[in-house]
Motif scaffolding. Structure first.
Motif, PDB file in Angstrom:
ATOM      1  N   PHE A 103       0.797  -1.153   0.051  1.00 52.78           N
ATOM      2  CA  PHE A 103      -0.031  -0.092  -0.065  1.00 52.78           C
ATOM      3  C   PHE A 103       0.775   1.376   0.151  1.00 52.78           C
ATOM      4  O   PHE A 103       0.346   2.441   0.129  1.00 52.78           O
ATOM      5  CB  PHE A 103      -0.941   0.092   1.234  1.00 52.78           C
ATOM      6  N   GLN A 104       2.119   1.095  -0.174  1.00 49.39           N
ATOM      7  CA  GLN A 104       3.073   2.220  -0.130  1.00 49.39           C
ATOM      8  C   GLN A 104       2.976   3.194   0.978  1.00 49.39           C
ATOM      9  O   GLN A 104       2.965   4.273   0.824  1.00 49.39           O
ATOM     10  CB  GLN A 104       2.766   3.043  -1.356  1.00 49.39           C
ATOM     11  N   LEU A 105       2.936   2.420   2.259  1.00 46.98           N
ATOM     12  CA  LEU A 105       2.966   3.254   3.551  1.00 46.98           C
ATOM     13  C   LEU A 105       3.961   2.993   4.084  1.00 46.98           C
ATOM     14  O   LEU A 105       4.917   1.692   3.978  1.00 46.98           O
ATOM     15  CB  LEU A 105       1.467   2.733   4.367  1.00 46.98           C
ATOM     16  N   ASP A 106       4.497   3.704   5.331  1.00 49.28           N
ATOM     17  CA  ASP A 106       5.563   3.232   5.932  1.00 49.28           C
ATOM     18  C   ASP A 106       5.143   2.433   7.196  1.00 49.28           C
ATOM     19  O   ASP A 106       3.683   2.596   7.821  1.00 49.28           O
ATOM     20  CB  ASP A 106       6.553   4.123   6.423  1.00 49.28           C
ATOM     21  N   ILE A 107       5.735   1.828   7.983  1.00 51.55           N
ATOM     22  CA  ILE A 107       5.187   0.832   8.968  1.00 51.55           C
ATOM     23  C   ILE A 107       4.810   1.724  10.101  1.00 51.55           C
ATOM     24  O   ILE A 107       3.711   1.355  10.855  1.00 51.55           O
ATOM     25  CB  ILE A 107       6.330  -0.355   9.507  1.00 51.55           C
ATOM     26  N   ASP A 108       5.358   2.941  10.440  1.00 55.55           N
ATOM     27  CA  ASP A 108       4.762   3.803  11.510  1.00 55.55           C
ATOM     28  C   ASP A 108       3.585   4.024  11.201  1.00 55.55           C
ATOM     29  O   ASP A 108       2.508   4.105  11.960  1.00 55.55           O
ATOM     30  CB  ASP A 108       5.787   5.000  11.552  1.00 55.55           C
ATOM     31  N   THR A 109       3.273   4.394  10.000  1.00 52.28           N
ATOM     32  CA  THR A 109       1.985   4.925   9.428  1.00 52.28           C
ATOM     33  C   THR A 109       0.846   3.812   9.591  1.00 52.28           C
ATOM     34  O   THR A 109      -0.188   4.108  10.319  1.00 52.28           O
ATOM     35  CB  THR A 109       1.737   5.382   7.973  1.00 52.28           C
ATOM     36  N   LEU A 110       1.389   2.402   9.326  1.00 52.93           N
ATOM     37  CA  LEU A 110       0.420   1.194   9.642  1.00 52.93           C
ATOM     38  C   LEU A 110       0.028   1.120  10.990  1.00 52.93           C
ATOM     39  O   LEU A 110      -1.046   0.950  11.288  1.00 52.93           O
ATOM     40  CB  LEU A 110       1.024   0.087   8.906  1.00 52.93           C
ATOM     41  N   GLN A 111       0.938   1.291  11.899  1.00 53.41           N
ATOM     42  CA  GLN A 111       0.668   1.413  13.105  1.00 53.41           C
ATOM     43  C   GLN A 111       0.173   2.408  14.039  1.00 53.41           C
ATOM     44  O   GLN A 111      -0.312   2.414  15.064  1.00 53.41           O
ATOM     45  CB  GLN A 111       2.119   0.742  13.923  1.00 53.41           C
ATOM     46  N   SER A 112       0.129   3.573  13.321  1.00 51.37           N
ATOM     47  CA  SER A 112      -0.338   4.852  13.981  1.00 51.37           C
ATOM     48  C   SER A 112      -2.015   4.659  14.338  1.00 51.37           C
ATOM     49  O   SER A 112      -2.793   3.576  14.106  1.00 51.37           O
ATOM     50  CB  SER A 112      -0.185   5.974  12.758  1.00 51.37           C
ATOM     51  N   LYS A 113      -2.410   5.717  15.243  1.00 54.43           N
ATOM     52  CA  LYS A 113      -3.794   5.799  15.462  1.00 54.43           C
ATOM     53  C   LYS A 113      -4.680   6.492  14.391  1.00 54.43           C
ATOM     54  O   LYS A 113      -5.902   6.540  14.551  1.00 54.43           O
ATOM     55  CB  LYS A 113      -3.974   6.725  16.620  1.00 54.43           C
ATOM     56  N   THR A 114      -4.337   6.663  13.242  1.00 53.04           N
ATOM     57  CA  THR A 114      -5.088   7.306  12.236  1.00 53.04           C
ATOM     58  C   THR A 114      -6.391   6.608  11.590  1.00 53.04           C
ATOM     59  O   THR A 114      -6.352   5.337  11.834  1.00 53.04           O
ATOM     60  CB  THR A 114      -4.157   7.698  11.024  1.00 53.04           C
ATOM     61  N   ARG A 115      -7.472   7.056  11.358  1.00 53.57           N
ATOM     62  CA  ARG A 115      -8.564   6.540  11.247  1.00 53.57           C
ATOM     63  C   ARG A 115      -8.753   6.643   9.280  1.00 53.57           C
ATOM     64  O   ARG A 115      -9.900   6.435   8.983  1.00 53.57           O
ATOM     65  CB  ARG A 115      -9.772   7.004  11.751  1.00 53.57           C
ATOM     66  N   LYS A 116      -7.697   7.071   8.598  1.00 54.89           N
ATOM     67  CA  LYS A 116      -8.254   7.343   7.262  1.00 54.89           C
ATOM     68  C   LYS A 116      -8.208   5.802   6.711  1.00 54.89           C
ATOM     69  O   LYS A 116      -7.403   4.898   7.117  1.00 54.89           O
ATOM     70  CB  LYS A 116      -6.951   8.117   6.521  1.00 54.89           C
ATOM     71  N   ARG A 117      -9.298   5.718   5.939  1.00 56.01           N
ATOM     72  CA  ARG A 117      -9.594   4.482   5.285  1.00 56.01           C
ATOM     73  C   ARG A 117      -8.598   3.562   4.707  1.00 56.01           C
ATOM     74  O   ARG A 117      -8.331   2.451   5.193  1.00 56.01           O
ATOM     75  CB  ARG A 117     -10.766   4.613   4.546  1.00 56.01           C
ATOM     76  N   HIS A 118      -7.667   4.132   4.042  1.00 55.55           N
ATOM     77  CA  HIS A 118      -6.664   3.224   3.357  1.00 55.55           C
ATOM     78  C   HIS A 118      -5.837   2.878   4.364  1.00 55.55           C
ATOM     79  O   HIS A 118      -5.411   1.679   4.148  1.00 55.55           O
ATOM     80  CB  HIS A 118      -6.006   4.034   2.011  1.00 55.55           C
TER      81      HIS A 118
END
Length: 112
Positions: free
Chosen positions: A32-47
Motif C-alpha cells: 500500500f506504499q505506507l511506512d510501518i509507522d503509519t500502518l501502526q499509527s492511530k489514524t483512521r484514514k480509510r486506506h
C-alpha cells in the motif's frame, strides 16, 4: 545429479517457513506504499485502516500468535480490535472486488 536435485526440491518445498508479524507488516505496508509507522499509527484514514486490518488478518492466518499479541505488535491494539479486523476483511472480500484483489495479491506475496 538429477535424482539428488529432485530429492532436495521435494524436501525444501515441504518445509514451511514461519512468517513473522513484522514481515507481514512490511509486505502490507510495501503493497500500500505506507511506512510501518503509519500502518501502526492511530489514524483512521480509510486506506490506512484497511491496510492495518489486512495486516491483522494475515497475522492471524499465518502465525500462531495470540490475538492480544498480534494487536500489541500492530499499533498497540487489543484482541477485540484484531477480531473485528478479521470479520471486516471477511465481509469486504465478499462485497468489494478491489479489496478481494488486495487480499489475493498480498496472500501470494506471503505464500512465496
Amino acid at each position: 545429479m538429477d535424482l539428488a536435485k529432485s530429492v532436495v526440491e521435494k524436501f525444501v518445498k515441504n518445509v514451511k517457513r514461519e512468517i513473522s508479524i513484522d514481515y507481514i507488516q512490511k509486505v502490507v505496508s510495501d503493497y500500500f506504499q505506507l511506512d510501518i509507522d503509519t500502518l501502526q499509527s492511530k489514524t483512521r484514514k480509510r486506506h490506512v485502516v484497511q491496510a492495518r486490518q489486512l495486516a491483522m488478518f494475515f497475522a492471524k492466518k499465518f502465525t500462531k500468535s495470540s490475538l492480544a499479541n498480534i494487536g500489541s505488535q500492530i499499533g498497540d491494539r487489543d484482541h477485540a480490535t484484531v477480531l473485528h479486523a478479521c470479520k471486516t476483511v471477511d465481509n469486504l472480500v465478499s462485497t468489494d472486488k478491489q479489496f478481494k484483489k488486495f487480499v489475493e495479491d498480498i496472500h501470494k506475496k506471503l505464500s512465496l
